[in-house]
Write an enzyme that holds these catalytic residues in place. Structure first.
Site, short mmCIF file in Angstrom:
data_model
loop_
_atom_site.label_atom_id
_atom_site.label_comp_id
_atom_site.label_asym_id
_atom_site.label_seq_id
_atom_site.Cartn_x
_atom_site.Cartn_y
_atom_site.Cartn_z
N TYR A 347 48.05 15.06 17.44
CA TYR A 347 48.95 15.84 16.58
C TYR A 347 49.37 14.97 15.39
O TYR A 347 49.86 13.86 15.56
CB TYR A 347 50.17 16.26 17.39
CG TYR A 347 51.04 17.36 16.79
CD1 TYR A 347 50.91 17.79 15.48
CD2 TYR A 347 52.00 17.98 17.57
CE1 TYR A 347 51.72 18.78 14.97
CE2 TYR A 347 52.82 18.99 17.08
CZ TYR A 347 52.67 19.38 15.78
OH TYR A 347 53.47 20.38 15.27
N CYS A 348 49.16 15.48 14.17
CA CYS A 348 49.59 14.82 12.93
C CYS A 348 49.01 13.40 12.89
O CYS A 348 47.81 13.21 13.03
CB CYS A 348 51.11 14.86 12.84
SG CYS A 348 51.78 14.29 11.26
N VAL A 349 49.85 12.38 12.70
CA VAL A 349 49.32 11.01 12.59
C VAL A 349 48.73 10.56 13.93
O VAL A 349 47.85 9.70 13.96
CB VAL A 349 50.42 10.04 12.12
CG1 VAL A 349 51.52 9.88 13.15
CG2 VAL A 349 49.83 8.68 11.78
N GLY A 351 46.79 12.44 15.55
CA GLY A 351 45.41 12.89 15.38
C GLY A 351 44.62 11.97 14.49
O GLY A 351 43.42 11.75 14.71
N PHE A 375 45.66 18.76 15.84
CA PHE A 375 46.74 19.64 15.38
C PHE A 375 47.23 19.13 14.03
O PHE A 375 47.73 18.00 13.93
CB PHE A 375 47.92 19.63 16.36
CG PHE A 375 47.67 20.29 17.69
CD1 PHE A 375 46.52 21.01 17.94
CD2 PHE A 375 48.62 20.17 18.70
CE1 PHE A 375 46.32 21.61 19.18
CE2 PHE A 375 48.42 20.77 19.94
CZ PHE A 375 47.27 21.49 20.19
#
Length: 611
Positions: A347-349, A351, A375
């Protein structure tokens, strides 16, 4: 949070039956004067709370450098308009023409002529009827819109600016126009003015009391409360999915959740959340919890809960977060389940780190990550949105200098940056509600999570800013991790790449472009809404929509135009994708299996650590 029993004034509601004129007349001058004096006393406490830590050297002001950068940026805009007298006169004439037209329309309406006001989208910040019906406030509102539109146009039409300078100028101008809205001041906001009169100024006493509390809570900085934090406690009514912490090290705890089905997918699921925020955004409450829902679909869910770092973690860089975070979690999963192949979500960073780790593993022959889901993740930062405003050599050097003292970046700095991306929604409404109306914010689990900030280790954060936002090294094939030069094309496993249509942090276009750089089959999906609501959208809510099955290898705009829109949540679509890659099931697993002894109950102690 203000103690309701000790609040210096009790709330008085405005008289809804008061006439328009009477609503602006102070009924009790003595009470009003008394409350203004009390308001000034509370304001003095707020000022003292701000000054004291600075006098002790506990807080160093950091506003000078952003202000210097803003002045320098606007000076380049000013150079363009002032360098040509004709151009400068045209700009002034444009503004004056707008004012004259507004004045003419106002005079016509006051004299009874049929003169329609300028057509603008309705704004919740100007919802009081007197913004339309009272000539004074209508004039202020229209003058504000004319001026702000003109100022933004000056930035947009300034030729000769490089893209970064233009981007910064537009961002700074949006911050200024949002701050100077007449809706943000008592004398220029009819709703605030009437509330002040009706309560004889008691709302201001309450508001300044809350302001002093929030500066004390921020240890000399304003910690803007967006939610009633007294209503939430992690592990009691938020982040309550049952599970265990089954392993931990200096960087993270690994959580495994209790199964809810008799059989589960053979491949476990590992969630790699961002360390910029806490993982429980995916476990806010049972109705919103992606973690709980995934468990109910038959996934054995493992989650990395990152440490809230302090001075000891200053040297922990991306390699450390990859090895001691993701690789440590994969080792833990194998010990707990006996499985080597794992489905992973970043998710975000989280990811971005997952993508870098996948590229590293590809070179090292580590094949434990069998599928990857991203994500709202960026791996290419060409179109990274307004956060790029804060990233250039001088600003990063300033951040690195600030981190040298403690070995980390204070979490409030990142929280403020994220709030500034949507200042009109995430800053000024709360300033008005809390400090001018004197009202406590409503309890809201999402905003409570948003305020539960985390620190950034110095080495990690510097690597991220320079390699991703500043130099875009991951997408350009230049990022080095563990002595290897990473190439996203080496990622050959199936990828589910989720973006959000209205994302201000990881714009959908940016996520799409990054996904195209990977070497395997990438399924791109775009959810409705933004960075959080687009992801945290349970099927039962029946909200939003998602787009899928756009044309392969198309440009982003063409993909959107050709994609299929489906109402509701994307969660079931993702679950079908996971099962299409490997649907084999095995008996449900208990946390830790036979090898690992659980350390404590989920959500664990790391997530409870406060800044």
């Amino acid at each position: 949070m203000a103690d309701k029993g000790k609040n210096p004034a009790s709330e008085t509601k405005p008289d809804s039956g008061a006439s328009s004129a009477e609503a602006y007349v102070v009924k009790d001058p003595e009470a009003f004067a008394r409350n203004i004096a009390r308001m000034l006393e509370e304001l003095g406490k707020a000022a003292s709370a701000w000054v004291e830590p600075r006098e002790k050297g506990e807080v160093a002001d950091t506003m000078s450098e952003p202000m210097t950068d803003m002045v320098k940026t606007f000076s380049k805009v000013g150079e363009y308009w002032l360098s040509d007298p004709k151009r400068a006169i045209e700009a002034q004439t444009s503004l004056l023409t707008g004012y004259f037209d507004m004045w003419s329309q106002s005079v016509k309406r006051m004299s009874g002529e049929n003169a329609a006001p300028p057509s603008r989208p309705r704004s919740k910040h100007f919802s009081d009827p007197d913004w339309e019906e009272n000539p004074f406030f209508e004039f202020l509102k229209n003058a504000y819109f004319i001026t702000s539109d003109w100022a933004n146009k000056l930035v947009a039409e300034s030729d000769g600016l490089d893209e970064h300078t233009r981007h910064k100028a537009a961002f700074y101008m949006n911050q200024i126009t949002a701050a100077l809205s007449p809706a943000n001041f008592i004398a220029t906001n009819p709703e605030l003015y009437k509330e002040m009169v009706a309560s004889n100024g008691e709302n201001l006493v309450r508001g300044m009391h809350m302001l002093a509390e929030d500066i004390v809570a921020g240890k000399g900085e304003l910690k803007l409360r967006q939610s009633d934090s007294s209503k939430f406690k992690v592990g009691e009514n938020i982040a309550v999915s049952p599970g265990k912490v089954i392993a931990q090290n200096d960087i993270c705890q690994v959580l495994q959740y209790e199964p809810k089905t008799d059989t589960v997918l053979k491949r476990p699921l590992l969630i790699v959340p961002p360390w910029i925020n806490k993982f429980y955004i995916l476990d806010l409450n049972p109705k919103k919890s992606f973690i709980r829902w995934a468990v109910e679909q038959g996934h054995t869910v493992f989650v990395i809960s990152w440490v809230n770092p302090d001075q000891r973690h200053a040297g922990k860089d991306w390699e450390a977060y990859s090895r001691e975070g993701i690789s440590f979690a994969l080792d833990t999963i194998e010990d707990a389940t006996g499985e080597r192949e794992v489905n992973a979500i970043g998710y975000c960073v989280g990811g971005t780190l997952l993508a870098a780790t996948l590229a590293l593993h590809a070179q090292e022959g580590d094949k434990r990550l069998a599928t990857a889901t991203f994500f709202t993740t960026q791996t290419d930062f060409t179109y990274a949105g307004d956060l790029k405003v804060f990233v250039d050599d001088s600003q990063i050097a300033s951040i690195e200098s600030a981190m040298e003292k403690n070995g980390y970046l204070d979490g409030s700095k990142m929280a403020t940056a994220f709030n500034m991306l949507r200042a009109s929604d995430l800053i000024w409404p709360y300033v008005v509600n809390n400090y001018l109306k004197g009202k406590d914010p409503m309890p809201f689990d999402l905003l409570y999570w948003n305020s539960d900030a985390t620190r950034m280790p110095a080495a990690n954060h510097s690597f991220y800013l320079r390699n991703c936002y500043l130099e875009n090294n991951l997408s350009e094939g230049r990022m080095k991790l563990a002595g290897k030069t990473l190439d996203l094309a080496d990622i050959k496993i199936p990828v589910y790449n989720l973006a959000a249509k209205e994302d201000h942090i990881a714009p959908a276009r940016s996520a799409y472009i990054g996904g195209k750089l990977m070497g395997g089959d990438v399924t791109f999906v775009m959810a409705g809404s933004g960075h959080i609501a687009g992801v945290v959208n349970p099927p039962e809510a029946g909200k939003y929509q998602f787009w899928s099955d756009g044309p392969k290898n198309a440009e982003f705009e063409d993909w959107v135009a050709g994609a299929t829109e489906t109402p509701g949540s994307w969660w079931p679509h993702w679950n079908e994708w996971i099962r299409s890659n490997s649907g084999e099931e095995v008996p449900a697993r208990k946390p830790g299996g036979d090898k690992l002894t659980p350390i404590e109950d989920a959500p664990g102690s790391y997530v409870r650590a406060q800044v």
